[in-house]
Design an enzyme around this catalytic site. Structure first.
Site, PDB file in Angstrom:
ATOM      1  N   ARG A 109       0.876  -1.200  -0.020  1.00 44.98           N
ATOM      2  CA  ARG A 109      -0.074  -0.044   0.053  1.00 44.98           C
ATOM      3  C   ARG A 109       0.886   1.467   0.027  1.00 44.98           C
ATOM      4  O   ARG A 109       0.456   2.322  -0.442  1.00 44.98           O
ATOM      5  CB  ARG A 109      -0.797   0.005   1.066  1.00 44.98           C
ATOM      6  CG  ARG A 109      -1.817  -1.083   1.154  1.00 44.98           C
ATOM      7  CD  ARG A 109      -2.828  -0.837   2.363  1.00 44.98           C
ATOM      8  NE  ARG A 109      -3.368  -2.244   2.727  1.00 44.98           N
ATOM      9  CZ  ARG A 109      -3.602  -2.520   3.900  1.00 44.98           C
ATOM     10  NH1 ARG A 109      -3.657  -1.494   4.989  1.00 44.98           N
ATOM     11  NH2 ARG A 109      -4.014  -3.784   4.253  1.00 44.98           N
TER      12      ARG A 109
ATOM     13  N   CYS B  51       0.698   1.801  16.262  1.00 47.74           N
ATOM     14  CA  CYS B  51       0.779   0.669  16.889  1.00 47.74           C
ATOM     15  C   CYS B  51       0.994   0.958  18.448  1.00 47.74           C
ATOM     16  O   CYS B  51       0.733   0.176  19.198  1.00 47.74           O
ATOM     17  CB  CYS B  51       1.790  -0.341  16.638  1.00 47.74           C
ATOM     18  SG  CYS B  51       3.440  -0.017  16.873  1.00 47.74           S
TER      19      CYS B  51
HETATM   20  P1  NAD Z   1      -0.616  -6.557   7.585  1.00 47.80           P
HETATM   21  O1  NAD Z   1      -0.592  -7.466   8.684  1.00 47.80           O
HETATM   22  O2  NAD Z   1      -2.126  -6.393   6.970  1.00 47.80           O
HETATM   23  O3  NAD Z   1       0.511  -6.392   6.685  1.00 47.80           O
HETATM   24  C1  NAD Z   1       1.831  -6.500   7.071  1.00 47.80           C
HETATM   25  C2  NAD Z   1       2.921  -6.915   6.089  1.00 47.80           C
HETATM   26  O4  NAD Z   1       2.354  -8.327   5.827  1.00 47.80           O
HETATM   27  C3  NAD Z   1       2.505  -6.423   4.633  1.00 47.80           C
HETATM   28  O5  NAD Z   1       3.973  -6.246   4.059  1.00 47.80           O
HETATM   29  C4  NAD Z   1       1.664  -7.263   3.654  1.00 47.80           C
HETATM   30  O6  NAD Z   1       1.970  -7.530   2.488  1.00 47.80           O
HETATM   31  C5  NAD Z   1       2.170  -8.799   4.454  1.00 47.80           C
HETATM   32  N1  NAD Z   1       0.950  -9.473   4.363  1.00 47.80           N
HETATM   33  C6  NAD Z   1      -0.318  -9.224   4.390  1.00 47.80           C
HETATM   34  N2  NAD Z   1      -1.224 -10.148   4.513  1.00 47.80           N
HETATM   35  C7  NAD Z   1      -0.448 -11.427   4.507  1.00 47.80           C
HETATM   36  C8  NAD Z   1      -0.663 -12.555   4.081  1.00 47.80           C
HETATM   37  N3  NAD Z   1      -1.965 -13.086   4.225  1.00 47.80           N
HETATM   38  N4  NAD Z   1       0.588 -13.621   4.199  1.00 47.80           N
HETATM   39  C9  NAD Z   1       1.826 -12.888   4.223  1.00 47.80           C
HETATM   40  N5  NAD Z   1       1.964 -11.686   4.170  1.00 47.80           N
HETATM   41  C10 NAD Z   1       0.869 -10.884   4.250  1.00 47.80           C
HETATM   42  O7  NAD Z   1      -0.520  -5.006   8.661  1.00 47.80           O
HETATM   43  P2  NAD Z   1      -0.771  -3.584   8.102  1.00 47.80           P
HETATM   44  O8  NAD Z   1      -2.201  -3.128   7.695  1.00 47.80           O
HETATM   45  O9  NAD Z   1       0.100  -3.088   6.807  1.00 47.80           O
HETATM   46  O10 NAD Z   1      -0.123  -2.666   9.372  1.00 47.80           O
HETATM   47  C11 NAD Z   1      -0.959  -2.359  10.351  1.00 47.80           C
HETATM   48  C12 NAD Z   1      -0.644  -3.365  11.577  1.00 47.80           C
HETATM   49  O11 NAD Z   1       0.536  -3.446  11.857  1.00 47.80           O
HETATM   50  C13 NAD Z   1      -1.482  -2.757  12.751  1.00 47.80           C
HETATM   51  O12 NAD Z   1      -1.892  -4.172  13.279  1.00 47.80           O
HETATM   52  C14 NAD Z   1      -0.268  -2.405  13.652  1.00 47.80           C
HETATM   53  O13 NAD Z   1      -0.837  -2.576  15.251  1.00 47.80           O
HETATM   54  C15 NAD Z   1       0.781  -3.257  13.271  1.00 47.80           C
HETATM   55  N6  NAD Z   1       2.235  -2.559  13.572  1.00 47.80           N
HETATM   56  C16 NAD Z   1       2.686  -3.027  14.774  1.00 47.80           C
HETATM   57  C17 NAD Z   1       3.792  -2.545  14.975  1.00 47.80           C
HETATM   58  C18 NAD Z   1       4.538  -2.986  16.225  1.00 47.80           C
HETATM   59  O14 NAD Z   1       5.626  -2.313  16.624  1.00 47.80           O
HETATM   60  N7  NAD Z   1       4.240  -3.785  17.157  1.00 47.80           N
HETATM   61  C19 NAD Z   1       4.441  -1.331  14.325  1.00 47.80           C
HETATM   62  C20 NAD Z   1       3.660  -0.785  13.385  1.00 47.80           C
HETATM   63  C21 NAD Z   1       2.432  -1.487  13.118  1.00 47.80           C
END
Ligand code: NAD
Length: 491
Positions: free
Chosen positions: A179, A283
């Protein structure tokens, strides 16, 4: 104008993917398409890993003092391009320009810390563990390591990993969120300009197919992930099943407690920024505020005022305090959770749904929302919203408030607002969260401390940043040595 197709960076060259599928990168404030990004297939992701592996022997043999030189140049280049990078983040991610600039500064901080690798990577030793026998511990790089990053901090989160991984002697493959891939494209261009040898830093765009290829490739030794909890669990399970190291940061539901003795003006200002800043898509956003005793009235009054008056709009426009959420699906999901919260008994003090922004009819805007007296065991109070929604709970005592704060699976952050050192100390000791703030609303550890999520917010043991990053990206080798004792003889 034709839409730009983003490229992968493999073996030191920018390459167009042969992907059958592409995703649109949209400006969430306008809905307009900014670029298209390839959904790189598994074989191309594997080729990136193999090119990285080919670069590894020479990079590993490069003295650590030389390996950090490109990091100094990268810091200067990031500062040179700060304005352009911040604008790109705002365009594709939606946050305000100031928020974009702020995340870049936190990213640069990691480049600075990793530039200390000659000291950070040092081992230790003992002379004469037995007569004439010495023992040493060395840290050696793993090989090829991969990182998979989320949409909400496209400038900062790749830098939680990249500088440590490469300075420690590894070759690094990045799979950013599909995205927000434009920021990463720029970041990797800067890595190239900074002079990392071909194959040391690689970029593979895409979604699940690319991620799975990295998780399954036998040459990938370690995986760093940041994203939602279900995907963090999936990545952790799949990576570790084939013996890889994994550090997987997941979602959050962060509580903040406000005591009657808090400075209420300060507490509200900080908590409003925590809950509504970055449109609640941090987060470390505070999602649940727990007032104690007499704190309820002053806090409620002030937070409602802030939520009603916060200026929502396009993040590059002057005076805008909060941008849109990332997609229309995200906006609809958030609206659904607010609805659920009211059905569970919550009272809507401020309803941010359906208001839009003048001149941005196609943007994905959700205004600040405050829900009071929610069911502490209900869906709204326990689910990650990832939008500008603050749920308010109330407790009679600090002990009850800490019990409420601890009653959740996530453990990313917990905050307390008070002027009492004793209350702060009790909270710090008892609260179940890895990042704790006292009179702070976004307790993001500096780069020289680990980002310490607990519970369902983290799967693994060594966290991102600082010494944890160094340990994660190196393995220890212990050498015990004995030498013939006739060292006085002449050769
Ligand atoms: P997401 O889990 O949808 O995606 C994260 C990554 O995983 C992306 O690169 C995406 O392409 C990949 N991905 C998505 N679905 C997948 C699948 N089925 N199989 C393999 N890879 C896959 O997260 P997002 O919407 O991009 O980000 C928001 C989330 O991230 C929130 O839950 C937030 O709390 C979390 N976050 C956590 C921290 C932390 O430090 N704990 C920091 C930032 C964001």
């Amino acid at each position: 104008m034709p839409t730009t197709e983003l490229l992968n960076f493999v073996g030191g060259a920018w390459r167009r993917s042969c992907a059958a599928g592409h995703a649109s990168v949209r400006n969430p404030a306008t809905g307009e398409t900014l670029a298209v990004v390839p959904l790189t297939p598994a074989d191309e992701a594997a080729a990136a890993v193999e090119a990285a592996q080919a670069a590894f022997p020479a990079w590993r043999a490069t003295p650590v003092g030389d390996r950090i030189q490109p990091l100094f140049r990268l810091k200067a280049l990031l500062e040179r391009d700060l304005d352009e990078l911040a604008r790109t983040i705002t365009l594709e991610c939606g946050k305000t320009y100031a928020e974009s600039e702020g995340e870049l500064r936190r990213g640069i901080e990691n480049v600075e810390v990793a530039a200390g690798m000659p000291s950070l990577i040092q081992g230790w030793n003992n002379e004469d563990v037995a007569r004439g026998i010495d023992e040493h511990l060395f840290r050696q790089p793993l090989g090829v390591v991969a990182a998979i990053t989320p949409f909400n901090f496209p400038g900062m989160i790749p830098l939680w990993f990249l500088p440590y991984a490469v300075a420690a002697g590894n070759c690094f493959v990045l799979k950013p969120s599909e995205r927000v891939p434009m920021t990463t494209q720029h970041l990797v261009r800067l890595c190239d300009e900074a002079g990392f040898p071909a194959g040391v830093v690689s970029l593979v765009n895409g979604g699940k197919a690319a991620v799975d290829a990295l998780l399954d490739h036998p040459l990938v030794r370690a995986v760093s992930f940041v994203g939602s909890t279900p995907i963090a669990k999936y990545v952790y399970a799949r990576a570790t099943a084939s013996g890889k190291r994994a550090q997987c940061q997941g979602g959050a539901k962060n509580p903040a407690i406000v005591l009657p003795d808090a400075d209420h003006d300060m507490a509200t200002r900080i908590l409003a920024d925590s809950a509504f800043g970055c449109a609640g898509q941090r987060c470390l956003a505070t999602s649940v505020a727990i007032t104690v005793g007499d704190a309820k009235e002053p806090f409620t009054e002030r937070i409602v005022e802030d939520a009603r008056t916060r200026r929502v709009g396009f993040g590059l426009d002057e005076g805008v305090q909060m941008g849109p959420v990332i997609t229309s699906e995200s906006r609809d999901r958030i609206a659904g959770l607010i609805e659920t919260g009211t059905r569970e008994g919550g009272r809507l003090l401020v309803d941010g749904r359906g208001q839009g922004v003048d001149g941005f009819a196609d943007g994905y805007f959700m205004h600040p929302t405050v829900v009071a007296d929610a069911d502490p065991h209900g869906t709204l109070a326990r689910t990650e919203v990832f939008g500008p929604v603050l749920t308010m709970l109330h407790a009679a005592t600090l002990e009850d408030a800490i019990a409420l704060a601890n009653d959740r699976a996530f453990g990313n952050q917990a905050c307390l607002f008070t002027s009492s050192g004793a209350a702060a100390r009790a909270f710090r000791h008892q609260v179940r969260a890895g990042n704790v703030g006292i009179n702070l609303g976004v307790a993001a550890p500096m780069a020289y401390f680990p980002f310490s999520g607990w519970g369902d917010s983290f799967f693994g043991d060594l966290h991102a940043q600082s010494h944890h990053g160094v340990e994660f990206y190196t393995e220890t080798k212990v050498v015990i040595e004995r030498w013939p004792s006739d060292w006085t003889r002449r050769f």
